[in-house]
Design an enzyme around this catalytic site. Structure first.
Site, PDB file in Angstrom:
ATOM      1  N   GLY A  43      49.523  41.841  84.830  1.00 25.48           N
ATOM      2  CA  GLY A  43      49.719  42.574  83.542  1.00 25.48           C
ATOM      3  C   GLY A  43      48.327  41.735  82.549  1.00 25.48           C
ATOM      4  O   GLY A  43      47.859  42.375  81.861  1.00 25.48           O
ATOM      5  N   GLU A  61      50.588  42.909  92.067  1.00 25.10           N
ATOM      6  CA  GLU A  61      52.178  43.115  91.858  1.00 25.10           C
ATOM      7  C   GLU A  61      52.863  43.482  93.322  1.00 25.10           C
ATOM      8  O   GLU A  61      54.165  43.322  93.234  1.00 25.10           O
ATOM      9  CB  GLU A  61      52.145  44.454  90.833  1.00 25.10           C
ATOM     10  CG  GLU A  61      52.147  43.858  89.437  1.00 25.10           C
ATOM     11  CD  GLU A  61      50.466  44.020  89.069  1.00 25.10           C
ATOM     12  OE1 GLU A  61      50.386  43.944  87.811  1.00 25.10           O
ATOM     13  OE2 GLU A  61      49.855  44.010  90.001  1.00 25.10           O
ATOM     14  N   GLU A  96      45.444  44.004  83.187  1.00 30.69           N
ATOM     15  CA  GLU A  96      45.843  45.341  82.579  1.00 30.69           C
ATOM     16  C   GLU A  96      45.697  45.238  81.239  1.00 30.69           C
ATOM     17  O   GLU A  96      45.272  46.308  80.510  1.00 30.69           O
ATOM     18  CB  GLU A  96      47.435  45.637  82.834  1.00 30.69           C
ATOM     19  CG  GLU A  96      47.593  46.252  84.593  1.00 30.69           C
ATOM     20  CD  GLU A  96      49.045  46.303  84.567  1.00 30.69           C
ATOM     21  OE1 GLU A  96      49.317  47.153  85.418  1.00 30.69           O
ATOM     22  OE2 GLU A  96      49.966  45.494  84.427  1.00 30.69           O
ATOM     23  N   ALA A 123      52.885  38.854  83.876  1.00 30.72           N
ATOM     24  CA  ALA A 123      54.359  38.839  83.257  1.00 30.72           C
ATOM     25  C   ALA A 123      54.988  37.559  83.457  1.00 30.72           C
ATOM     26  O   ALA A 123      54.421  37.043  84.537  1.00 30.72           O
ATOM     27  CB  ALA A 123      55.211  40.047  84.081  1.00 30.72           C
TER      28      ALA A 123
END
Length: 267
Positions: free
Chosen positions: A117, A140, A120, A72
């Site tokens: 992310g 995170e 991910e 992110a």
């Protein structure tokens, strides 16, 4: 090779007569940090790919040599009010679920950092190819949140609950060789920089097969995962019935008996 841009930060290229699509994360100056605009573009690109029955395989790559994706965009997030973060959440989720729900086989080509992310996005693919520069992880909790792009669900399915817990709770970064040993990536390439080439070669091999069969096989594996064996076999049977009377099945059997390469109708 044709090319289509989705917003400023995502490009889709078509290879192998259009049957292999390459979804390129193209925000190199930010190491592909996923901003709201970039998330929106990833979602739009995935929506277009999902609707295109001619695409047999999608490869997820990066235009940055140092990073697949660093997750992110925390600089953008730092400027958000709580209300803005809530409003942004559906857009962010749509990017990750867009990749996860692509109906055709997907391959991630990881070079450099794939963190948060970014990892991910790779985990949302069916196969992850990496080179020796790869560094992966879900850090995170070190910034006060949790993996929110599917990581808490996808990582345990890949490496088991205890290993996933250790990786998420420590927030540690894992370098390429250990990542391969732990099953965080599926194939490690030599030399460095070959992940994209290897991923595209794998995609070409996959794309030689029936597009109807590929999508049905992926659907059966995804829907059947986590079910007990008897329920899983019912999912498989439903997928089999969806292809058993298809044009691809008829062409595949005919081509085998005639000792020729099949010309898949894709239906």
């Amino acid at each position: 090779m044709s090319e289509q841009r989705f917003g400023e930060f995502v490009v889709v290229r078509r290879h192998e007569g259009g049957h292999v699509a390459e979804l390129v994360l193209d925000r190199p100056k930010a190491m592909n940090a996923v901003s709201t605009d970039m998330a929106r573009s990833i979602g739009a690109a995935c929506e277009a790919l999902a609707a295109d029955s001619s695409v047999r395989v999608t490869v997820l790559t990066s235009s940055n040599d140092r990073a697949f994706c660093v997750g992110a965009d925390l600089k953008e997030r730092n400027s958000f009010t709580d209300a803005e973060l809530v409003r942004q959440r559906p857009t962010a989720r749509a990017a990750y679920t867009g990749v996860l729900e692509l109906p055709m086989p997907t391959v991630a080509a990881v070079r450099g950092f794939a963190l948060g992310g970014g990892f991910e996005l790779a985990l949302s693919c069916d196969v992850i190819v990496a080179d020796h520069t790869a560094v992966v992880g879900l850090p995170e909790v070190s910034v006060g949140v949790i993996p929110g792009g599917g990581g808490t669900q996808l990582l345990p399915r890949r490496v088991g609950a205890a290993r996933a817990a250790e990786l998420v709770f420590t927030a540690r970064r894992v370098e390429a060789v250990e990542a391969r040993e732990l099953g965080l990536v599926d194939e490690l390439t030599e030399p460095d920089g070959e992940a994209r080439t290897t991923a595209l070669e794998l995609a070409a091999r996959i794309a030689a097969n029936s597009p109807v069969g590929l999508r049905a096989a992926k659907r059966a594996m995804r829907l059947g995962h986590g079910l007990d064996l008897r329920a899983g076999l019912e999912v498989e049977d439903a997928a089999w019935r969806s292809v058993a009377f298809s044009g691809d099945r008829a062409e595949g059997v005919a081509a085998f008996n005639e000792k020729r390469k099949p010309q898949w109708p894709g239906e």
